[in-house]
Design an enzyme around this catalytic site. Structure first.
Site, PDB file in Angstrom:
ATOM      1  N   TYR A  44      35.019 -25.561  23.230  1.00  0.00           N
ATOM      2  CA  TYR A  44      35.336 -24.523  22.245  1.00  0.00           C
ATOM      3  C   TYR A  44      36.823 -24.200  22.302  1.00  0.00           C
ATOM      4  CZ  TYR A  44      34.785 -20.047  19.739  1.00  0.00           C
ATOM      5  OH  TYR A  44      34.865 -19.014  18.844  1.00  0.00           O
ATOM      6  N   SER A  57      34.056 -34.323  40.954  1.00  0.00           N
ATOM      7  CA  SER A  57      33.844 -32.878  41.016  1.00  0.00           C
ATOM      8  C   SER A  57      35.054 -32.098  40.499  1.00  0.00           C
ATOM      9  CB  SER A  57      33.556 -32.462  42.453  1.00  0.00           C
ATOM     10  OG  SER A  57      32.361 -33.049  42.912  1.00  0.00           O
ATOM     11  N   GLN A 101       0.864  -1.179   0.000  1.00  0.00           N
ATOM     12  CA  GLN A 101       0.000   0.000   0.000  1.00  0.00           C
ATOM     13  C   GLN A 101       0.902   1.230   0.000  1.00  0.00           C
ATOM     14  OE1 GLN A 101      -2.289   0.793   3.509  1.00  0.00           O
ATOM     15  NE2 GLN A 101      -3.763   2.096   2.445  1.00  0.00           N
ATOM     16  N   HIS A 106      24.863 -30.115  40.023  1.00  0.00           N
ATOM     17  CA  HIS A 106      25.117 -28.739  40.437  1.00  0.00           C
ATOM     18  C   HIS A 106      26.382 -28.163  39.811  1.00  0.00           C
ATOM     19  CE1 HIS A 106      25.108 -31.487  44.129  1.00  0.00           C
ATOM     20  NE2 HIS A 106      26.226 -31.748  43.529  1.00  0.00           N
ATOM     21  N   GLY A 154      -6.768   5.377   4.560  1.00  0.00           N
ATOM     22  CA  GLY A 154      -7.879   4.796   5.296  1.00  0.00           C
ATOM     23  C   GLY A 154      -7.999   3.298   5.115  1.00  0.00           C
ATOM     24  N   THR A 155      -8.832   2.698   5.957  1.00  0.00           N
ATOM     25  CA  THR A 155      -8.951   1.236   5.983  1.00  0.00           C
ATOM     26  C   THR A 155      -9.568   0.660   4.710  1.00  0.00           C
ATOM     27  OG1 THR A 155     -10.973   1.581   7.278  1.00  0.00           O
ATOM     28  CG2 THR A 155      -8.978   0.985   8.486  1.00  0.00           C
TER      29      THR A 155
END
EC number: 2.7.7.23
Length: 456
Positions: A372, A390, A77, A348, A82-83
């Site tokens: 990485y 751990s 458009q 954890h 207007g609509t």
């Protein structure tokens, strides 16, 4: 024979009140562009052809609307008049001879299939125009639907309404269905003799009546017709969407301890008997199977949590995380692009990325998969029933066999065979009586620094 339908989505506005670098219809609701939600509703209503009227950010808006569920044709458009003028940007599509033309807005992401289907049912019953309206808690500023009997006789803008008409709470939602055989003739009759010189879709009601036709209104919940023009309205729409989806999930058998603190994405899939504790965020692409528990303050995106698994509290699952049945990813753990086998435990303070963890394996606190190298990502493979002590660092690419045991504090750079024990740390040395000597040396060094500073 089923009636054919063309839906026209109006999405060419400038979005100035949003104060954004992108069109408002691209702003996300539940992690998905709001215009995509509108297309979803059309697909749910079995509407397969869509004309998308675009202006600002035309290519991006068209891409967001192409969800793959319906055929979307983008139409530019060039002027904003207007609509009704916007609808006529789809003139060629309308001329193809659809039974129904359905006009919707790109900034109403809460719309569902029900009112769209009701509007089409109104056309099937012989009406020429069907307006979707709502009962407003506060009608101030809205156009009023003037109904006599079961006919809609006018849409009166608030500024033009009489005192009696202003007491009406039945308001225009903006969405409209038009008889496809008459649509172009009706739209071409809309004039622009108004203060703004624009062509308003709402004029169709009086035009239809002047031609001896018939218009009606169908009602939708107010929230479904909520439009979005500002950031504040965007936040309000997000809140409404979240409330609705939480309610649907709880009715389907999902437990939420404090639902108002749980945030979902458009595609979040939670099965029956899932328990979600407070303050959990689900990003896009999450699927949680029955019996799983998502503990408080966890964040999940792109993850699959299988039956009986436990996540959190304070856990993060990133894209590609796949937790096996009855597995556990506990507090302050992050899992990304990794499979955690059935019954395995990552309890954890751990990062597991680009990895495969076998069933029944235990990952000790502080373990990191070093995936990485600064350029490329590498994979860590851990077999079933292994034990990772751990504070271990597993430097990928590396494999650890079934049943292997990695001693705490190890840095593992080479493959470990099944059932082997691996130590990857310096041997501990104990020097009896050395501590007092070191303390005296440290004190002397400290005193020397003080003397030097005083002499400056």
């Amino acid at each position: 024979m089923e009636r054919t339908c063309l839906a026209i989505i109006l999405a060419a506005g400038e979005s100035t009140r949003m104060k954004s670098a992108m069109s408002k219809v691209l702003h996300p609701v539940a992690g998905r562009a709001m215009i995509s939600h509108v297309v979803d509703a059309l697909a749910s209503a079995s509407i397969s052809d869509v004309a998308l009227v675009v202006g600002r950010d035309a290519e991006a808006v068209a891409a967001a609307a192409n969800t793959g569920d319906v055929a979307v044709t983008a139409l530019l458009q060039k002027e904003r008049l207007g609509t009704a003028h916007a609808v006529l940007a789809a003139r060629e599509a309308i001329a193809k001879g659809y039974d129904d033309i359905l006009v919707v807005f790109g900034d109403t992401p809460l719309i569902t299939a029900a009112p769209l289907e009701a509007a089409r049912d109104g056309l099937a019953a012989g009406n020429d125009v069907v307006v979707i309206g709502f009962q407003a808690a506060d009608p101030t500023g809205y156009g009023r639907l003037i109904v006599e009997g079961d006919a809609l006789v006018a849409i009166r803008e608030h500024r033009d309404a009489s005192e009696e008409e202003r007491r009406i709470t039945y308001c225009n939602g903006g969405l409209m269905a038009i008889d496809g055989r008459k649509a172009l003739d009706l739209l071409d009759r809309v004039g622009n003799t108004n203060a703004k010189g624009e062509y308003y879709l709402t004029d169709l009601v009086e035009i239809v009546r002047s031609l001896g036709g018939r218009a009606i209104a169908v009602e939708a919940p107010e929230e479904e017709l909520t439009g979005c023009n500002t950031r504040a309205e965007l936040a309000y729409i997000e809140r409404l969407w979240q409330q609705r989806r939480r309610h649907e999930l709880m009715l389907a058998g999902v437990s939420m301890v404090a639902p108002e603190t749980v945030f979902l994405s458009w595609d979040t899939a939670l099965a029956q008997d899932v328990l979600v504790e407070p303050n959990v965020v689900f990003g896009p692409g999450v699927r949680v199977e029955s019996g799983a528990i998502i503990h408080a303050f966890s964040h999940l995106e792109g993850a699959h949590v299988r039956a009986g698994a436990a996540v959190g509290p304070f856990a993060r699952l990133r894209t590609g995380a796949d937790l096996g049945a009855n597995s556990k990813v506990g507090n302050f753990c992050e899992v990304k692009k990794a499979e955690i086998g059935a019954g395995a435990k990552v309890s954890h303070l751990t990062y597991i990325g680009d990895a495969f963890v076998g069933a029944g394996t235990n990952i000790g606190a502080g373990t990191i998969t070093c995936n990485y190298d600064g350029v490329n990502k590498h994979v860590t493979r851990i077999g079933a029933n292994a034990f990772i002590g751990s504070n271990s660092a597993l430097v990928a690419p590396v494999s650890i066999g079934d049943g292997a045991l990695i001693a705490s504090g190890s840095v593992i750079t080479e493959d470990v065979p099944a059932d082997a024990v691996a130590f990857g740390r310096a041997r501990q040395e104990v020097k009896p009586g050395r501590a007092p000597i070191l303390r005296e040396r440290y004190k002397a060094e400290k005193l020397a620094r003080k003397i030097a500073k005083a002499a400056e």
